[in-house]
Structures are given as C-alpha cells and as structure tokens.
Design a protein around this motif. Structure first.
Motif, PDB file in Angstrom:
ATOM      1  N   ILE A   1       0.835  -1.201   0.000  1.00  0.00           N
ATOM      2  CA  ILE A   1       0.000   0.000   0.000  1.00  0.00           C
ATOM      3  C   ILE A   1       0.869   1.249   0.000  1.00  0.00           C
ATOM      4  O   ILE A   1       0.608   2.204  -0.727  1.00  0.00           O
ATOM      5  N   ALA A   2       1.908   1.239   0.823  1.00  0.00           N
ATOM      6  CA  ALA A   2       2.822   2.387   0.897  1.00  0.00           C
ATOM      7  C   ALA A   2       3.459   2.653  -0.467  1.00  0.00           C
ATOM      8  O   ALA A   2       3.509   3.804  -0.918  1.00  0.00           O
ATOM      9  N   MET A   3       3.915   1.615  -1.125  1.00  0.00           N
ATOM     10  CA  MET A   3       4.545   1.781  -2.437  1.00  0.00           C
ATOM     11  C   MET A   3       3.531   2.273  -3.470  1.00  0.00           C
ATOM     12  O   MET A   3       3.838   3.147  -4.276  1.00  0.00           O
ATOM     13  N   LYS A   4       2.330   1.722  -3.440  1.00  0.00           N
ATOM     14  CA  LYS A   4       1.297   2.102  -4.406  1.00  0.00           C
ATOM     15  C   LYS A   4       0.958   3.588  -4.313  1.00  0.00           C
ATOM     16  O   LYS A   4       0.773   4.264  -5.327  1.00  0.00           O
ATOM     17  N   HIS A   5       0.869   4.110  -3.083  1.00  0.00           N
ATOM     18  CA  HIS A   5       0.448   5.492  -2.878  1.00  0.00           C
ATOM     19  C   HIS A   5       1.612   6.450  -2.618  1.00  0.00           C
ATOM     20  O   HIS A   5       1.386   7.602  -2.266  1.00  0.00           O
ATOM     21  N   ASN A   6       2.846   5.941  -2.751  1.00  0.00           N
ATOM     22  CA  ASN A   6       4.044   6.748  -2.523  1.00  0.00           C
ATOM     23  C   ASN A   6       4.057   7.336  -1.109  1.00  0.00           C
ATOM     24  O   ASN A   6       4.251   8.532  -0.910  1.00  0.00           O
ATOM     25  N   LEU A   7       3.802   6.466  -0.125  1.00  0.00           N
ATOM     26  CA  LEU A   7       3.755   6.845   1.283  1.00  0.00           C
ATOM     27  C   LEU A   7       4.756   6.010   2.059  1.00  0.00           C
ATOM     28  O   LEU A   7       5.255   5.002   1.566  1.00  0.00           O
ATOM     29  N   SER A   8       5.000   6.391   3.298  1.00  0.00           N
ATOM     30  CA  SER A   8       5.862   5.568   4.144  1.00  0.00           C
ATOM     31  C   SER A   8       5.016   4.462   4.772  1.00  0.00           C
ATOM     32  O   SER A   8       3.800   4.602   4.951  1.00  0.00           O
ATOM     33  N   VAL A   9       5.673   3.376   5.106  1.00  0.00           N
ATOM     34  CA  VAL A   9       4.989   2.268   5.767  1.00  0.00           C
ATOM     35  C   VAL A   9       4.449   2.737   7.120  1.00  0.00           C
ATOM     36  O   VAL A   9       3.340   2.365   7.515  1.00  0.00           O
ATOM     37  N   GLN A  10       5.208   3.588   7.815  1.00  0.00           N
ATOM     38  CA  GLN A  10       4.769   4.108   9.097  1.00  0.00           C
ATOM     39  C   GLN A  10       3.464   4.900   8.964  1.00  0.00           C
ATOM     40  O   GLN A  10       2.588   4.814   9.818  1.00  0.00           O
ATOM     41  N   PHE A  11       3.349   5.667   7.871  1.00  0.00           N
ATOM     42  CA  PHE A  11       2.123   6.426   7.654  1.00  0.00           C
ATOM     43  C   PHE A  11       0.944   5.492   7.423  1.00  0.00           C
ATOM     44  O   PHE A  11      -0.154   5.724   7.933  1.00  0.00           O
ATOM     45  N   VAL A  12       1.152   4.421   6.683  1.00  0.00           N
ATOM     46  CA  VAL A  12       0.076   3.447   6.444  1.00  0.00           C
ATOM     47  C   VAL A  12      -0.359   2.835   7.769  1.00  0.00           C
ATOM     48  O   VAL A  12      -1.564   2.715   8.040  1.00  0.00           O
ATOM     49  N   TYR A  13       0.605   2.453   8.618  1.00  0.00           N
ATOM     50  CA  TYR A  13       0.262   1.918   9.947  1.00  0.00           C
ATOM     51  C   TYR A  13      -0.572   2.932  10.745  1.00  0.00           C
ATOM     52  O   TYR A  13      -1.552   2.573  11.396  1.00  0.00           O
ATOM     53  N   LYS A  14      -0.163   4.201  10.691  1.00  0.00           N
ATOM     54  CA  LYS A  14      -0.860   5.256  11.428  1.00  0.00           C
ATOM     55  C   LYS A  14      -2.308   5.411  10.935  1.00  0.00           C
ATOM     56  O   LYS A  14      -3.239   5.517  11.738  1.00  0.00           O
ATOM     57  N   VAL A  15      -2.488   5.401   9.623  1.00  0.00           N
ATOM     58  CA  VAL A  15      -3.827   5.529   9.050  1.00  0.00           C
ATOM     59  C   VAL A  15      -4.687   4.333   9.429  1.00  0.00           C
ATOM     60  O   VAL A  15      -5.844   4.482   9.844  1.00  0.00           O
ATOM     61  N   VAL A  16      -4.138   3.128   9.310  1.00  0.00           N
ATOM     62  CA  VAL A  16      -4.898   1.919   9.644  1.00  0.00           C
ATOM     63  C   VAL A  16      -5.308   1.942  11.109  1.00  0.00           C
ATOM     64  O   VAL A  16      -6.462   1.647  11.449  1.00  0.00           O
ATOM     65  N   LYS A  17      -4.387   2.340  11.983  1.00  0.00           N
ATOM     66  CA  LYS A  17      -4.705   2.404  13.414  1.00  0.00           C
ATOM     67  C   LYS A  17      -5.825   3.404  13.670  1.00  0.00           C
ATOM     68  O   LYS A  17      -6.784   3.109  14.387  1.00  0.00           O
ATOM     69  N   ARG A  18      -5.716   4.584  13.064  1.00  0.00           N
ATOM     70  CA  ARG A  18      -6.730   5.630  13.244  1.00  0.00           C
ATOM     71  C   ARG A  18      -8.092   5.170  12.714  1.00  0.00           C
ATOM     72  O   ARG A  18      -9.122   5.370  13.356  1.00  0.00           O
ATOM     73  N   MET A  19      -8.087   4.532  11.559  1.00  0.00           N
ATOM     74  CA  MET A  19      -9.348   4.074  10.964  1.00  0.00           C
ATOM     75  C   MET A  19      -9.960   2.939  11.781  1.00  0.00           C
ATOM     76  O   MET A  19     -11.180   2.892  11.964  1.00  0.00           O
ATOM     77  N   ARG A  20      -9.134   2.031  12.284  1.00  0.00           N
ATOM     78  CA  ARG A  20      -9.654   0.936  13.116  1.00  0.00           C
ATOM     79  C   ARG A  20     -10.290   1.480  14.380  1.00  0.00           C
ATOM     80  O   ARG A  20     -11.365   1.034  14.788  1.00  0.00           O
TER      81      ARG A  20
END
Length: 120
Positions: free
Chosen positions: A83-102
C-alpha cells in the motif's frame, strides 16, 4: 484563467459553469440539463451564503479522508508495504492511518457506554 472575484457576480457564474461541467462529465447530463443544474446550485449558494465573507478551503482534509478510506479498504492485515509503495507513502504512515481508521470503526460500532437510554 480569469480572477473569479474581479467583478460582482462572476464568482457565481464561475461556480455555475464548474458545476455544469462536472454534471456533464460525471453524471452524463445533456448540456442543457447540466447548465440548468449549475445555475440552480449557484443560486442556492447565493441564497444560503450571499452577502457573507466566505473562505473556501482547498479540500486537503477531504482528499486525505478519501485516501485514508482507500488505504483502509485495501489493507488486508499484512500488505502495508505494498500500500505504501502504491500510494508513494511511508509504511509508518500506512500503519498510522490503519490504526486511526480501526479506532474510528470501533468507536462507531461500540457507541457511547455512558449515554442514557432516555436521551438525557
């Protein structure tokens, strides 16, 4: 592009034109219906907000919310790197978004434990 605030009324004309263009492109309305819809939206905005000083944000939060929803929808529990690679984001940011959304989903589903049943 012309400054939309250069003369009174041009902002509403520009709004009507943009709404009409969007209606033609996304809703596949005829030019006549799209133009009528654009004018209707512009007149509604004038009725609701006319005479007021209005600040229109650039929509960064709305765009971020769409991205966050997309990330959460794509998340399978173990594909953060993809997901991070697809959206040109950091893996840490993806973790942060997933945590917030959960947490948001849990809060929505759980409700307020301290709210009374009688609405008070």
């Amino acid at each position: 592009m012309k400054d939309p605030c250069s003369a009174p009324g041009e902002l509403l004309q520009a709004l009507a034109a943009h709404v009409a263009e969007s209606a033609r492109d996304t809703l596949r309305l005829s030019s006549e219906l799209a133009e009528a819809h654009g004018n209707e939206v512009a007149m509604h905005m004038a009725a609701v907000w006319g005479g007021q000083v209005l600040y229109i944000p650039k929509g960064v939060h709305m765009q971020a919310s769409k991205l966050h929803l997309q990330i959460f929808d794509e998340w399978t529990g173990h594909n953060q790197r993809e997901i991070a690679m697809k959206h040109n984001l950091s893996v840490q940011f993806v973790y942060k978004v997933v945590k917030r959304m959960r947490l948001a989903v849990i809060a929505r589903n759980q409700g307020d434990l301290f709210a009374s049943d009688d609405g008070q």
